[in-house]
Design a protein around this motif. Sequence first.
Motif, mmCIF file in Angstrom:
data_model
loop_
_atom_site.group_PDB
_atom_site.id
_atom_site.type_symbol
_atom_site.label_atom_id
_atom_site.label_comp_id
_atom_site.label_asym_id
_atom_site.label_seq_id
_atom_site.Cartn_x
_atom_site.Cartn_y
_atom_site.Cartn_z
ATOM 1 N N TRP A 195 -49.257 40.901 -4.759
ATOM 2 C CA TRP A 195 -50.618 40.825 -5.256
ATOM 3 C C TRP A 195 -51.452 42.011 -4.792
ATOM 4 N N PHE A 196 -52.594 42.186 -5.479
ATOM 5 C CA PHE A 196 -53.587 43.169 -5.049
ATOM 6 C C PHE A 196 -54.967 42.618 -5.357
ATOM 7 N N THR A 197 -55.955 43.241 -4.722
ATOM 8 C CA THR A 197 -57.331 42.813 -4.920
ATOM 9 C C THR A 197 -58.287 43.944 -4.564
ATOM 10 N N CYS A 232 -49.337 41.317 -0.197
ATOM 11 C CA CYS A 232 -50.344 42.271 -0.660
ATOM 12 C C CYS A 232 -49.729 43.659 -0.737
ATOM 13 N N ARG A 233 -49.867 44.285 -1.878
ATOM 14 C CA ARG A 233 -49.304 45.617 -2.072
ATOM 15 C C ARG A 233 -50.367 46.697 -2.162
ATOM 16 N N GLN A 234 -51.584 46.309 -2.564
ATOM 17 C CA GLN A 234 -52.616 47.335 -2.711
ATOM 18 C C GLN A 234 -54.002 46.725 -2.616
ATOM 19 N N LEU A 235 -54.909 47.508 -2.031
ATOM 20 C CA LEU A 235 -56.331 47.177 -2.024
ATOM 21 C C LEU A 235 -57.072 48.261 -2.784
ATOM 22 N N SER A 290 -51.219 51.930 7.242
ATOM 23 C CA SER A 290 -50.223 51.847 8.314
ATOM 24 C C SER A 290 -49.582 50.460 8.372
ATOM 25 N N ARG A 291 -50.206 49.501 7.702
ATOM 26 C CA ARG A 291 -49.663 48.135 7.655
ATOM 27 C C ARG A 291 -48.814 47.905 6.405
ATOM 28 N N GLY A 292 -48.586 48.956 5.612
ATOM 29 C CA GLY A 292 -47.748 48.815 4.427
ATOM 30 C C GLY A 292 -48.487 48.388 3.175
ATOM 31 N N VAL A 293 -49.802 48.510 3.178
ATOM 32 C CA VAL A 293 -50.618 48.175 2.014
ATOM 33 C C VAL A 293 -51.273 49.472 1.533
ATOM 34 N N SER A 294 -51.034 49.833 0.282
ATOM 35 C CA SER A 294 -51.597 51.083 -0.228
ATOM 36 C C SER A 294 -53.062 50.902 -0.600
ATOM 37 N N ALA A 328 -52.814 56.186 -2.442
ATOM 38 C CA ALA A 328 -51.739 55.899 -3.390
ATOM 39 C C ALA A 328 -52.188 56.162 -4.824
ATOM 40 N N GLU A 329 -53.416 55.819 -5.117
ATOM 41 C CA GLU A 329 -53.994 56.024 -6.439
ATOM 42 C C GLU A 329 -55.465 56.374 -6.274
ATOM 43 N N VAL A 330 -56.003 57.013 -7.302
ATOM 44 C CA VAL A 330 -57.415 57.371 -7.298
ATOM 45 C C VAL A 330 -57.987 57.044 -8.675
ATOM 46 N N GLN A 331 -59.130 56.420 -8.686
ATOM 47 C CA GLN A 331 -59.866 56.184 -9.918
ATOM 48 C C GLN A 331 -61.183 56.938 -9.820
#
Length: 170
Positions: free
Chosen positions: A47-49, A70-73, A110-114, A144-147
């Motif tokens: 999931w992400f949020t 959780c994979r991404q915030l 550092s916790r593995g969440v991008s 990891a990504e940019v908007q």
Amino acid sequence: DLVARDLDAIARIWPRPFVEFADDNTFVDPEWSLGLVRTLAGRHVKWFTETDLTVSRRPELLDALAGSGCRQLLIGFEALDAASVASLEDRPFKAGLVEGYARAVEAIQSRGVSVNGCFILGADDHTPATFGRVADFADRVGLAEVQVTVLTPFPCTPLYARLEAERRLL
């Protein structure tokens, strides 16, 4: 309980679900958000949020995120300087976080969440060089990504009223 019920139902339909919790600031309530993350743990749901950078100041939550799936915030940085961020706020909050952007991204990733960093370009003091500064920051901290969005004054907002009073709307 309702989230757990819905996630279990999703998992029965899709063997490897990826879920978005569409909330501008999922972790605004510290106790509730830690409960949510603990509910997600062990459900084999990725999931992400969205949230704000203050999540980086909550080590217990950060430690639990990756293990919960959780994979991404998605985090709204808005701009790289406090003055530009402040110009986008009704009440000062995010402007006070600017100096800690890099540390916050490191604490999360550092916790593995991008981190998907969101920026708004078009503040009064932005120039064409602002684009390069955002790109350099994203590379330097390893986003990891940019908007990137263009500053858009929505009707009935203080920004719209200010730009309308300054006769800056087309």
